[in-house]
Every structure is written in structure tokens, then in C-alpha cells.
Design a protein around this motif. Structure first.
Motif, PDB file in Angstrom:
ATOM      1  N   THR A  50      48.097 110.539  31.551  1.00  0.00           N
ATOM      2  CA  THR A  50      48.511 109.530  32.715  1.00  0.00           C
ATOM      3  C   THR A  50      48.833 108.204  32.165  1.00  0.00           C
ATOM      4  O   THR A  50      47.990 107.549  31.283  1.00  0.00           O
ATOM      5  N   GLY A  51      49.704 107.573  33.046  1.00  0.00           N
ATOM      6  CA  GLY A  51      50.151 106.178  32.672  1.00  0.00           C
ATOM      7  C   GLY A  51      51.625 105.996  32.957  1.00  0.00           C
ATOM      8  O   GLY A  51      52.032 106.923  33.824  1.00  0.00           O
ATOM      9  N   LEU A 310      31.320 107.912  30.964  1.00  0.00           N
ATOM     10  CA  LEU A 310      32.109 106.768  30.490  1.00  0.00           C
ATOM     11  C   LEU A 310      33.535 106.981  30.569  1.00  0.00           C
ATOM     12  O   LEU A 310      34.227 106.224  30.739  1.00  0.00           O
ATOM     13  N   LEU A 311      34.006 108.464  30.363  1.00  0.00           N
ATOM     14  CA  LEU A 311      35.471 108.526  30.163  1.00  0.00           C
ATOM     15  C   LEU A 311      35.676 108.565  31.520  1.00  0.00           C
ATOM     16  O   LEU A 311      36.838 108.013  31.882  1.00  0.00           O
ATOM     17  N   LEU A 312      34.893 109.031  32.670  1.00  0.00           N
ATOM     18  CA  LEU A 312      35.439 108.974  34.018  1.00  0.00           C
ATOM     19  C   LEU A 312      35.506 107.456  34.408  1.00  0.00           C
ATOM     20  O   LEU A 312      36.347 107.493  35.284  1.00  0.00           O
ATOM     21  N   ALA A 317      38.666 103.079  36.262  1.00  0.00           N
ATOM     22  CA  ALA A 317      38.946 101.444  35.903  1.00  0.00           C
ATOM     23  C   ALA A 317      40.425 101.323  35.802  1.00  0.00           C
ATOM     24  O   ALA A 317      40.767 100.311  36.118  1.00  0.00           O
ATOM     25  N   GLN A 318      41.166 102.204  35.093  1.00  0.00           N
ATOM     26  CA  GLN A 318      42.550 101.980  34.648  1.00  0.00           C
ATOM     27  C   GLN A 318      43.474 102.627  35.536  1.00  0.00           C
ATOM     28  O   GLN A 318      44.529 101.913  36.127  1.00  0.00           O
ATOM     29  N   HIS A 319      43.026 103.553  36.363  1.00  0.00           N
ATOM     30  CA  HIS A 319      43.921 104.327  37.413  1.00  0.00           C
ATOM     31  C   HIS A 319      43.696 104.270  38.873  1.00  0.00           C
ATOM     32  O   HIS A 319      44.492 104.788  39.698  1.00  0.00           O
ATOM     33  N   TRP A 320      42.408 104.383  39.244  1.00  0.00           N
ATOM     34  CA  TRP A 320      42.100 104.186  40.666  1.00  0.00           C
ATOM     35  C   TRP A 320      41.763 102.919  41.348  1.00  0.00           C
ATOM     36  O   TRP A 320      41.351 102.957  42.478  1.00  0.00           O
TER      37      TRP A 320
END
Length: 352
Positions: A50-51, A310-312, A317-320
């Protein structure tokens, strides 16, 4: 010929019933742990793809295996994998540290970020940042020294012929308040650019992590995991109470101190690289406990739950979000809601 009689079977003994309950609990814990491993792997593959450069999980695996993949392989291995691996391992370390402290204190609020050890690591890092500089190794060393020093201070202040869990929490909260004021003073006295850098780091972030940042922390965490495994048996005895543990031959205070230092080391290793990430250590053991329905806090499931949480949180934090945020911002928001629920649940339980 005599007719045979169908006699009722003898009821199972209490020991057999307990053994059956233990087997069911272990089976459930194993299923939960395997499910969490699968969830972490799947979420990690999705995050790696994702990115700006989007890839399916199969394309991610192919890019890692194919030495000639070029740019996609570089993006996965050098830009995304350090962050994703750090999120999983750091979450596991925080979840495990939280399980150790909550087991020692026999209190769901007994967490490194509540007791003050995360704040102590932040203080140690701030001292280094504001006096020496932002060298990664120096900041990491300061965080380790600050976390372990805070643990020893809290342990000494809570000592009264032994360390009771409730007293450890109360002293830890007091030390947290003291260190928070010290941190504010250090930030106010620092130069503007230094204070901004320190405050950003203090939010708890996995942004821009490289292999050079992540590997030392992974090594330290890897060295501490066998120590926790070796002390897991005595930890289970301590959950029964100090008198019962002594009756089973456990050297209570040396084991308790070793567990505290080891759990603080896990927390400080994360804080040294990513800054203080709140509430993962608080919530992961309780979530794992409810999933496994075990008598005590399951260490393995707590670590895996921390890894997934933490992964979720980092993925969210990065994509939502409208713009990328430090992962600590997300964990604070979610953890704050969880803490309110936990306090209300404990109040209802004591009132019942």
C-alpha cells in the motif's frame, strides 16, 4: 445366563476436570496465537503493498524473491519493510512488557506507560537530545538509561520490605507526573529547532525508519525475549502471591526485579527508536486475555496482540487519515477510549 447390567460411569475426578479445563484453555490459546500470527502476516503484506506504488500481496512476495525486480523490490525492502517489521516487533515487545507488568502488579493498569517507565525513557532521550545532539545511538542509549533508571527509582521508592503491586502503580504514577514536568522544562529551555525535533520524536513515530535504526532495537529485543521465557515459570508463581511463590522455591524479590528490568528493557528499546508509543502495552494483554479466556495473562498471545494492534495503528495513521500522522497519535486516541472503558468496567466490577 446372567444378564449384563449397564452401570453408570463413575464421575470424573476433580483432577481430571481441572486437567481437561487446562487442555481446553491451552488449545484455545494456541488457536488464538496462530490466528494472530496469520493476521499479522496478512496485514503486513497488505501494508507492504500500500502506498504510491500499489502491489497485491502476491506481487509483494514476488518482488522480494525476484532479485531482478528493480524499483518495486527496492521500495518493499528498503522503504517499507523496516517500518512494517518495526511496527510488528515493537508492538510485540510492548505487549509482552505490558503483560509482565500487569501480571506482577495483578492490576490491568500496571503498564509501563502508566507506571512511568516510558516517560523515564523519554526523559533520558530528551537529556541527550538537548545536551549532546540527535545522534541515533546517543538517543537510544539515553532512552535505555532513562527507562532502567526510572524503574530502579520506582522500585526503591515502592519498597517496604517487599514491593506490592498497588504501591508500585501509585509510586509510578507519581514519578510519571514528576518526569513529565522535567520533560516540559527541558523542552522549554531547548532551542526551537531542537525542541521541535524532540517533540516530534516524543509523539511516537515510525516514520522514516531505516535498517540502521531498526536493527539494533531488534537485536536487543531478541536478546531479552529468552530472558522473559526463562522467567515465565516464576512469573506464574508470583501471580499466586508472594507466600505461595516462596513455598514453591521462588526467590521473590530477585525474580521480580529481574522481570521489571527485562520488561523495562523491552519498553526502552522501542522508545529509543520510535519514541514513547502509548497504550499498546496497556491494552494488548487485556485483549489477549479476553481472547484466550485464560486464568492469567498469556504472554505469547499478548505479544502477538501487541504486534497486530501497533501494525494496524500504523497502517491507519499512514493511509486512513487525511494526512500521515505519527502512530502514537492514533494509539493515544484509541488507548484513551480503551482506558475510559477499563476504568468504568473495573468500577462496575467492584460495585457488584
Amino acid at each position: 445366563m446372567s444378564a449384563s447390567l449397564d452401570l453408570p460411569e463413575a464421575p470424573a475426578s476433580a483432577e481430571q476436570a481441572r486437567a481437561g479445563a487446562v487442555r481446553r484453555t491451552r488449545t484455545r490459546a494456541g488457536v488464538v496465537s496462530l490466528s494472530l500470527v496469520a493476521a499479522v502476516v496478512v496485514l503486513g503484506l497488505v501494508a507492504l503493498g500500500t502506498g504510491s506504488l500499489r502491489m497485491t500481496p502476491l506481487e509483494v512476495v514476488d518482488s522480494i524473491r525476484d532479485l531482478g525486480a528493480g524499483y518495486p523490490r527496492y521500495v518493499v525492502l528498503h522503504e517499507r519493510l523496516p517500518r512494517i517489521l518495526a511496527a510488528a516487533v515493537f508492538g510485540a515487545a510492548l505487549g509482552l512488557a505490558g503483560a509482565v507488568f500487569q501480571s506482577l502488579t495483578r492490576n490491568p493498569l500496571g503498564s509501563p506507560d502508566v507506571i512511568g517507565f516510558s516517560t523515564g525513557s523519554y526523559t533520558g532521550a530528551l537529556v541527550v537530545i538537548t545536551t549532546i545532539g540527535t545522534s541515533a545511538s546517543a538517543v537510544a542509549g539515553g532512552a535505555l538509561v532513562g527507562g532502567i533508571g526510572t524503574a530502579l527509582l520506582v522500585y526503591a521508592l515502592a519498597w517496604q520490605g517487599g514491593v506490592a503491586g498497588f504501591r508500585l502503580i501509585i509510586v509510578g504514577i507519581a514519578v510519571t507526573a514528576l518526569l513529565a514536568s522535567v520533560n516540559t522544562y527541558l523542552l522549554l529551555r531547548a532551542k526551537l529547532e531542537v525542541a521541535v525535533a524532540a517533540a516530534t520524536w516524543g509523539a511516537g513515530s515510525l516514520n522514516l525508519l531505516t535498517w540502521g535504526d531498526v536493527v539494533p532495537a531488534l537485536v536487543l529485543i531478541g536478546l531479552l525475549l529468552p530472558v522473559v521465557a526463562a522467567l515465565s515459570g516464576p512469573l506464574r508463581q508470583l501471580e499466586l502471591g508472594d507466600d505461595a511463590a516462596r513455598a514453591h522455591g521462588v526467590r521473590v524479590e530477585p525474580v521480580r526485579l529481574a522481570l521489571i528490568v527485562t520488561a523495562v528493557g523491552l519498553t526502552a528499546a522501542v522508545t529509543a527508536v520510535a519514541g514513547p508509543i502509548a497504550f499498546v502495552a496497556l491494552s494488548a494483554p487485556q485483549v489477549a486475555h479476553r481472547l484466550c479466556r485464560s486464568a492469567g495473562l498469556p504472554l505469547t498471545a499478548s505479544a502477538l496482540t501487541g504486534a497486530f494492534l501497533l501494525l494496524l495503528a500504523d497502517f491507519a495513521a499512514q493511509h486512513w487519515m487525511p494526512q500521515a500522522l505519527p502512530v502514537g497519535v492514533v494509539t493515544v486516541v484509541v488507548g484513551g477510549v480503551y482506558l475510559l472503558w477499563l476504568l468504568a468496567h473495573e468500577a462496575r466490577r467492584k460495585a457488584a
